[in-house]
Design an enzyme around this catalytic site. Structure first.
Site, PDB file in Angstrom:
ATOM      1  N   GLU A 149      74.238  11.304  38.902  1.00  0.00           N
ATOM      2  CA  GLU A 149      74.280  12.365  37.678  1.00  0.00           C
ATOM      3  C   GLU A 149      75.552  11.878  36.851  1.00  0.00           C
ATOM      4  O   GLU A 149      76.323  12.724  36.489  1.00  0.00           O
ATOM      5  CB  GLU A 149      74.072  13.448  37.984  1.00  0.00           C
ATOM      6  CG  GLU A 149      72.707  13.814  38.699  1.00  0.00           C
ATOM      7  CD  GLU A 149      72.583  15.252  39.089  1.00  0.00           C
ATOM      8  OE1 GLU A 149      73.477  16.251  38.885  1.00  0.00           O
ATOM      9  OE2 GLU A 149      71.702  15.724  39.838  1.00  0.00           O
ATOM     10  N   ASN A 195      71.498   7.334  41.242  1.00  0.00           N
ATOM     11  CA  ASN A 195      70.608   8.221  41.072  1.00  0.00           C
ATOM     12  C   ASN A 195      70.848   9.188  39.871  1.00  0.00           C
ATOM     13  O   ASN A 195      71.943   9.731  39.801  1.00  0.00           O
ATOM     14  CB  ASN A 195      70.538   9.144  42.345  1.00  0.00           C
ATOM     15  CG  ASN A 195      69.278  10.050  42.693  1.00  0.00           C
ATOM     16  OD1 ASN A 195      68.299   9.752  42.598  1.00  0.00           O
ATOM     17  ND2 ASN A 195      69.684  11.092  42.877  1.00  0.00           N
ATOM     18  N   HIS A 231      62.685  15.605  38.463  1.00  0.00           N
ATOM     19  CA  HIS A 231      62.473  17.202  38.452  1.00  0.00           C
ATOM     20  C   HIS A 231      61.711  17.488  37.200  1.00  0.00           C
ATOM     21  O   HIS A 231      62.218  17.503  35.962  1.00  0.00           O
ATOM     22  CB  HIS A 231      63.806  17.898  38.488  1.00  0.00           C
ATOM     23  CG  HIS A 231      64.497  17.912  39.735  1.00  0.00           C
ATOM     24  ND1 HIS A 231      64.083  18.387  40.723  1.00  0.00           N
ATOM     25  CD2 HIS A 231      65.517  17.108  39.992  1.00  0.00           C
ATOM     26  CE1 HIS A 231      65.034  18.055  41.759  1.00  0.00           C
ATOM     27  NE2 HIS A 231      65.846  17.413  41.210  1.00  0.00           N
ATOM     28  N   GLU A 260      63.337  13.093  43.880  1.00  0.00           N
ATOM     29  CA  GLU A 260      63.495  14.299  43.934  1.00  0.00           C
ATOM     30  C   GLU A 260      62.592  15.190  43.500  1.00  0.00           C
ATOM     31  O   GLU A 260      62.612  16.035  42.626  1.00  0.00           O
ATOM     32  CB  GLU A 260      64.823  14.938  43.339  1.00  0.00           C
ATOM     33  CG  GLU A 260      66.066  14.318  44.080  1.00  0.00           C
ATOM     34  CD  GLU A 260      67.416  14.789  43.392  1.00  0.00           C
ATOM     35  OE1 GLU A 260      67.430  15.690  42.796  1.00  0.00           O
ATOM     36  OE2 GLU A 260      68.618  14.164  43.844  1.00  0.00           O
ATOM     37  N   ASP A 262      59.479  17.171  41.911  1.00  0.00           N
ATOM     38  CA  ASP A 262      59.044  18.744  42.018  1.00  0.00           C
ATOM     39  C   ASP A 262      58.734  19.010  40.635  1.00  0.00           C
ATOM     40  O   ASP A 262      58.856  18.159  39.882  1.00  0.00           O
ATOM     41  CB  ASP A 262      59.912  19.570  42.696  1.00  0.00           C
ATOM     42  CG  ASP A 262      61.113  19.698  42.140  1.00  0.00           C
ATOM     43  OD1 ASP A 262      61.528  19.141  40.814  1.00  0.00           O
ATOM     44  OD2 ASP A 262      62.134  20.298  42.764  1.00  0.00           O
TER      45      ASP A 262
END
Ligand code: 9MR
Length: 582
Positions: A149, A195, A231, A260, A262
């Site tokens: 990030e 990432n 996400h 990640e 979801d």
């Protein structure tokens, strides 16, 4: 479970789905894909947590335990007990371990954020951190999110303690580059990833990540892959943009992992989402797995947790939840079934360049009867399946795999996820191209056009590497080696494929039991010197399409390890295979 397709979801009860015969872990392995979950080792003692994790996943990543705060609680203090327990779980259950994360603005300890540092001090702290943590896991972690990030949503670099406030003294993306170099120094073999979130589809943020990645690859910075956090919400993802972004990154030679995943949904006060939202979520899970399967360099899909019992979502977004593939009681949700469907039913992706000679590994064309290998990321049995000559011929279907040329299945030698060996059918003779398709469990790839040539000769190497000492025997059938060199005036036996048709012509996939001459003229040189060919034809004991060439070693052949070249029908084998001469 394999039968649960998305169309069923619209009408079926969406509450829970039964577990199928095959876990997602097994289905993913058949597609050469890692399927992972972020984990918290404090739940390992809960048997449903551990059992589900071990059964359904072949990769884990610490949700928090490898971050700076937990691993580095004091300036000269490191703490690995929690992350070590995840590494032990992964090892005990045959799971890959991803490391997350080394350079991030969040989850930093107060000893670090509460003091004032010079850039030189911070640089030393970060180098020590990366060296120590990566070094500690260098035999366990196969891939690291080195930097996490680092970009703002508008594509500018995020201001952090590591970048510029005060930073480690390197402007722009140079601090990121330095982190990758330190990580590589600490673990030469681990794959190193950048990432981020909101950089999955094309846009200003992913453009910034892409520009950095392109620059890093051009300058040899050790960047191996891009993690796409993924996400998501109940809004449909921009699949076209995601695919385009994955393709441009893959075109740089980078691997892509979904790290990640979801999908956060509106939930009631009990944390339950509506059936309609669960169906939307299932569609998104399906589509993300399916898009990954379209990109050969997309190597893993990982969800951020796996049970709605434990997820970062409700704490961060009050009123949202139900973001994962198992419900709070560890029952598989529609999202689970839809991923099973994607893994089972997304067609394999094939390229003409995947097909090569099994002897030389050279591609470009295929010839009738050629023993070929197909290297790809296609689905197949997770364990190697080797064919045998039932009734004297090879099968054309092996553990669910078929390789089709113009719609006809070729005889197969072996298959495993990512690699299949076959014999190109003899009916290709006279054709200039063929349409090749790969099939697994009844699902076929689109056809790709492969050039057909009458011959595509190549000699087998002794170690099956495509080059070096050949698979060459003397007349007593002993391997010709440095210790048992070929003698001038004596014979050697070469083994080849791609030598074209023989007369008589055996059936496809039949075991050659008799001699049969090559239709095209064959000549051989050793060390550049012509050697007389006494027999060139079928190789009794090998499958039809394998060739045996008996050669008289000429008096003028030089000593030592010499290149052997077989020329058939005017086409020469690569000069990369050798023979030892006395
Ligand atoms: O899920 C993680 C949560 O438990 C932590 O409190 C938080 C801060 O360390 O990090 C969460 O995980 C984040 C991940 O490390 C990076 N991408 C976003 C994830 C969700 O916030």
């Amino acid at each position: 479970m394999k039968g649960f397709l998305l169309p069923c979801l619209a009408t079926a009860s969406l509450a829970v789905f039964p577990l199928g015969a095959q876990s997602i872990r097994d289905l993913a392995a058949e597609r050469g894909l890692r399927f992972g979950a972020a984990v918290d080792p404090s739940h390992f003692s809960e048997s449903l947590y551990s059992d589900t994790l071990a059964r359904e996943f072949n990769q884990v990543e610490p949700e928090n335990a490898m971050k700076f705060g937990p691993t580095h609680p004091g300036l000269n203090v490191y703490s690995f007990a929690s992350a070590d327990s995840i590494a032990a779980f992964a090892a005990a259950h045959g799971m890959a371990l991803r490391g997350h994360t080394l350079v991030w603005h969040s989850n930093l300890p107060s000893w670090l954020t509460g003091a004032t540092w010079t850039t030189a001090q911070l640089s030393n702290i970060l180098q020590d951190h990366i060296s120590t943590v990566v070094g500690h896991y260098k035999d366990q972690v196969f891939a690291w999110d080195v930097v996490n990030e680092a970009f703002n949503d508008n594509g500018t670099l995020r201001s952090t303690i590591w970048s510029n406030s005060p930073g480690i003294g390197l402007a722009g993306t140079a601090y990121i580059e330095q982190a990758f170099r330190w990580a590589r120094a600490a673990s030469p073999k681990a794959y190193l990833y950048y990432n981020d979130y909101n950089a999955e589809s094309t846009g200003v943020k992913s453009d910034a990540v892409y520009a950095m990645a392109k620059d890093f690859k051009a300058r040899g910075v050790p960047l191996d892959g891009i993690g796409m956090q993924m996400h998501l919400t109940s809004a449909a993802p921009n699949l076209t943009g995601i695919e385009a972004n994955m393709r441009r990154l893959a075109d740089l030679g980078l691997m892509i992992d979904i790290t990640e995943l979801d999908v956060r949904l509106t939930v009631n006060s009990s944390g339950i989402a509506s059936d309609a939202l669960l169906a939307t979520e299932a569609q998104t899970y399906h589509d993300i797995v399916a898009v990954c399967l379209k990109i050969p360099l997309c190597r893993g899909v990982q969800t951020w947790g796996f049970t709605d019992k434990y997820s970062w979502v409700p704490g961060t977004y009050p009123g949202l939840g139900a973001a994962l593939e198992f419900d709070a009681g560890y029952r598989p949700k529609p999202a689970y079934a839809s991923m099973v469907g994607a893994l089972s039913n997304t067609p394999p992706v094939l390229a003409a360049a995947d097909l090569v000679s099994a002897a030389s590994y050279g591609g470009g064309s295929v010839s009738p009867g050629e023993i070929v290998a197909l290297f790809n990321t296609n689905p197949g049995p997770a364990a190697l399946a080797v064919a045998d000559f039932t009734d004297g011929r090879l099968p054309t279907s092996l553990s669910g795999v078929r390789l089709l040329f113009d719609g006809i299945a070729a005889p197969l030698l072996y298959t495993v996820t990512g690699q299949t060996a076959a014999i190109a059918p003899f009916f290709l003779a006279g054709r200039s191209t063929t349409q090749m398709q790969y099939e697994y469990k009844g699902i076929q790839s689109a056809a790709v056009t492969v050039a057909v040539s009458p011959v595509h000769p190549a000699l087998f190497a002794a170690n099956a590497s495509g080059s070096g000492p050949g698979a060459i025997l003397d007349l007593a059938y002993h391997p010709v080696t440095a210790a048992n060199p070929a003698r001038r005036g004596g014979y050697v036996i070469l083994y080849a494929t791609g030598a074209g048709l023989t007369s008589p012509l055996p059936g496809d996939g039949q075991l050659a039991t008799d001699t049969a001459s090559l239709s095209a003229r064959a000549t051989v040189t050793i060390g550049g010197v012509d050697c007389a060919v006494s027999y060139a034809g079928a190789a009794p004991g090998l499958v039809a399409g394998g060739a045996q060439v008996n050669v008289l070693v000429s008096a003028g052949v030089p000593s030592g390890e010499q290149p052997v070249v077989l020329t058939v029908g005017g086409v020469s084998s690569p000069a990369s295979v050798t023979v030892f001469v006395e």
